[in-house]
Design an enzyme around this catalytic site. Structure first.
Site, PDB file in Angstrom:
ATOM      1  N   TYR A 252       0.827  -1.206   0.000  1.00 27.28           N
ATOM      2  CA  TYR A 252       0.000   0.000   0.000  1.00 27.28           C
ATOM      3  C   TYR A 252       0.863   1.259   0.000  1.00 27.28           C
ATOM      4  CZ  TYR A 252      -3.772   3.194   1.327  1.00 27.28           C
ATOM      5  OH  TYR A 252      -4.678   4.227   1.355  1.00 27.28           O
ATOM      6  N   ASP A 253       1.849   1.322   0.909  1.00 26.27           N
ATOM      7  CA  ASP A 253       2.688   2.512   1.031  1.00 26.27           C
ATOM      8  C   ASP A 253       3.445   2.798  -0.262  1.00 26.27           C
ATOM      9  OD1 ASP A 253       1.790   2.096   3.557  1.00 26.27           O
ATOM     10  OD2 ASP A 253       3.747   1.796   4.489  1.00 26.27           O
ATOM     11  N   PHE A 298     -13.325   1.148  17.589  1.00 28.57           N
ATOM     12  CA  PHE A 298     -13.859   1.696  18.828  1.00 28.57           C
ATOM     13  C   PHE A 298     -15.353   2.032  18.744  1.00 28.57           C
ATOM     14  CE2 PHE A 298      -9.544   3.572  20.314  1.00 28.57           C
ATOM     15  CZ  PHE A 298      -9.146   2.293  20.688  1.00 28.57           C
ATOM     16  N   ASP A 310       1.585   0.731  23.681  1.00 27.21           N
ATOM     17  CA  ASP A 310       1.383   1.482  24.932  1.00 27.21           C
ATOM     18  C   ASP A 310       0.279   2.535  24.800  1.00 27.21           C
ATOM     19  OD1 ASP A 310       2.598   3.291  23.270  1.00 27.21           O
ATOM     20  OD2 ASP A 310       4.412   3.547  24.480  1.00 27.21           O
ATOM     21  N   LYS A 312       0.385   5.258  23.135  1.00 23.74           N
ATOM     22  CA  LYS A 312       0.889   6.621  23.003  1.00 23.74           C
ATOM     23  C   LYS A 312       1.074   7.036  21.541  1.00 23.74           C
ATOM     24  CE  LYS A 312       3.247   6.633  27.480  1.00 23.74           C
ATOM     25  NZ  LYS A 312       4.545   6.792  28.189  1.00 23.74           N
ATOM     26  N   ARG A 315      -2.795   9.722  16.179  1.00 25.68           N
ATOM     27  CA  ARG A 315      -3.473   9.778  14.888  1.00 25.68           C
ATOM     28  C   ARG A 315      -4.314  11.056  14.846  1.00 25.68           C
ATOM     29  NH1 ARG A 315      -0.406   6.359  14.479  1.00 25.68           N
ATOM     30  NH2 ARG A 315      -0.580   4.247  13.629  1.00 25.68           N
ATOM     31  N   PRO A 376       2.955   3.266  12.309  1.00 31.78           N
ATOM     32  CA  PRO A 376       3.578   4.570  12.563  1.00 31.78           C
ATOM     33  C   PRO A 376       3.314   5.042  13.993  1.00 31.78           C
ATOM     34  CG  PRO A 376       2.381   4.592  10.483  1.00 31.78           C
ATOM     35  CD  PRO A 376       2.008   3.318  11.179  1.00 31.78           C
ATOM     36  N   HIS A 377       4.316   5.671  14.592  1.00 26.85           N
ATOM     37  CA  HIS A 377       4.165   6.149  15.966  1.00 26.85           C
ATOM     38  C   HIS A 377       3.448   7.494  16.023  1.00 26.85           C
ATOM     39  CE1 HIS A 377       7.396   3.150  16.475  1.00 26.85           C
ATOM     40  NE2 HIS A 377       6.929   3.040  17.707  1.00 26.85           N
ATOM     41  N   LYS A 378       3.646   8.315  14.988  1.00 32.77           N
ATOM     42  CA  LYS A 378       3.021   9.634  14.982  1.00 32.77           C
ATOM     43  C   LYS A 378       2.434   9.915  13.598  1.00 32.77           C
ATOM     44  CE  LYS A 378       5.742  11.914  18.578  1.00 32.77           C
ATOM     45  NZ  LYS A 378       6.570  13.096  18.926  1.00 32.77           N
TER      46      LYS A 378
END
Length: 428
Positions: A252-253, A298, A310, A312, A315, A376-378
């Site tokens: 996809y990326d 959700f 975690d 953190k 998104r 991805p983290h951020k």
């Protein structure tokens, strides 16, 4: 005797032109006598005035107001302000941006093809295009799309639905091409990664080739995934990204990165008018219930809310009507892009879970699970470019849009459950 007849015939032939040319003179003398010409002119003038006064005036055609715009306006604005928002929603709110006529004021409808038009974002885009009077052709193979998303347009002469995979060429006569075809959630694009990258590369090649042949304007819906796991925060359009080319998300990326390359090469080499949008996380009604993305995970849960890692990682979430507005402004504008289209409001996964608890289910519990690979983290868009050049920014807050999405989810899921219950009881 013969000579006398010949003489008389020649004499008659010589007299005929004089008689012929004398008739117009007699007509002119007739019109000038007794002021007949004056009466003719007066009659023409009276007929002209009567036709002008009694000719029917055109009847204005009412434009339907999209459903979700009504709900949001009624929740947050007074009646007068809500009416102005509806007008802005229909006209695209563009004003004089880019020297273009406002979207809702165009008299001549365009012929528009939307690939992936039966999907989540595509179906909302189709609604907007139909509302402004365009002739819309939806091309979809229904891998993640659904006929139910566009069936309310069946029977409309301006709507056409074609079951087709963009990996195969197609010939159409259109003015604009919105190329949305590709599964967008990890659950779906990981299901068949080779098919995913073929859709991104071969499918984009086919649609760009169509745009070149018929002289259509082409809009590519790329993704924030082109930034990978970004080392720059927030992400601007000039950032080249940090992508794993051999990871499980690469189909996809890297597929979208290649699609952007193809679009720009057609633009530079074949003079195709292209537009590129990099879409960030989007939610709203008609999302696939099983797509595995965080908001849909959700939105409808009686079991604990799942948080990976975690919690953190961050998104940004935009409501689907905001995204559609951005896509249409980009297509109607004069700028190629790429443009980030997303909501700069940033949430951690834990914060999102708490918003769900507050707006949907206060008793919901949170459950932590191991993180997925290459997640991805951020993720946060810098939308300065879209604000300045498109006059666009998201309007719908997460606390406003989330209940609308949940309402749609519950209606679909509980409706299916009731239908299943009725079916099982009738077969026993």
């Amino acid at each position: 005797m013969t000579s006398e007849l010949t003489y008389r015939r020649r004499h008659n032939e010589m007299e005929q032109p004089a008689a012929y040319y004398g008739k117009p003179m007699k007509l002119i003398h007739y019109m000038l006598r007794e002021q007949r010409l004056v009466f003719v002119l007066v009659g023409i003038a009276i007929a002209t005035v009567a036709f002008t006064l009694f000719s029917p005036s055109p009847i204005p055609i009412p434009i339907p107001i999209p459903h979700y715009s009504d709900q949001l306006s009624m929740r947050s604005e007074s009646s007068s302000l809500a009416q102005s928002r509806r007008i802005e929603y229909l006209t695209g709110g563009m004003g004089s941006v880019g020297g273009k006529i406002p979207l809702g004021l165009k008299r001549k409808g365009l012929r528009v093809v939307v690939t992936g038009g039966a999907g989540f974002v595509g179906s909302h885009l189709v609604d907007r295009l139909m509302a402004r009077g365009d002739k819309v052709i939806v091309v979809d193979n229904f891998f993640t799309g659904s006929k139910e998303n566009v069936m309310h347009h069946f029977g409309n002469p301006n709507f056409e639905l074609i079951r087709h995979d963009v990996v195969e060429p197609i010939l159409l006569e259109v003015d604009h091409i919105y190329h949305l075809a590709c599964p967008a959630s990890p659950v779906h694009y990981k299901f068949n990664p080779v098919k995913t990258i073929k859709t991104n590369v071969v499918g984009t090649l086919n649609m760009l080739g169509l745009a070149k042949r018929v002289g259509a304007r082409f809009l590519l819906t790329s993704t924030s995934e082109v930034y990978g796991d970004p080392l720059q925060h927030p992400q601007v359009e000039t950032y080249w990204g940090n992508v794993n080319p051999i990871g499980v998300r690469s189909c996809y990326d890297e597929g979208k990165r290649t699609a952007e390359t193809l679009a720009m090469d057609y633009h530079r080499g074949a003079n195709v008018e292209v537009r590129i949008a990099r879409i960030f996380n989007t939610y709203g009604p008609r999302m696939c219930i099983d797509d595995g993305r965080v908001v849909s995970n959700f939105a409808l849960r009686k079991e604990p809310l799942t948080v990976y890692g975690d919690g953190k990682q961050t998104r940004s979430f935009q409501f689907v009507s905001d995204l559609v507005e951005g896509l249409m402004r980009l297509m109607e504008g004069e700028h190629v892009g790429p443009f980030n289209l997303g909501n700069p409001g940033e949430f951690t996964m834990l914060e999102l879970a708490k918003v769900v608890q507050e707006t949907i289910d206060p008793n919901a519990k949170i459950e932590f699970r191991p993180n997925t690979e290459d997640d991805p983290h951020k993720r946060k868009p810098d939308i300065t470019k879209a604000k300045e050049l498109l006059g666009w920014e998201p309007k719908v807050a997460l606390r406003q849009g989330l209940p609308l999405m949940v309402q749609d989810f519950r209606q679909r899921v509980f409706g299916d459950q009731k239908q299943d219950t009725t079916t099982s009881s009738s077969t026993e």
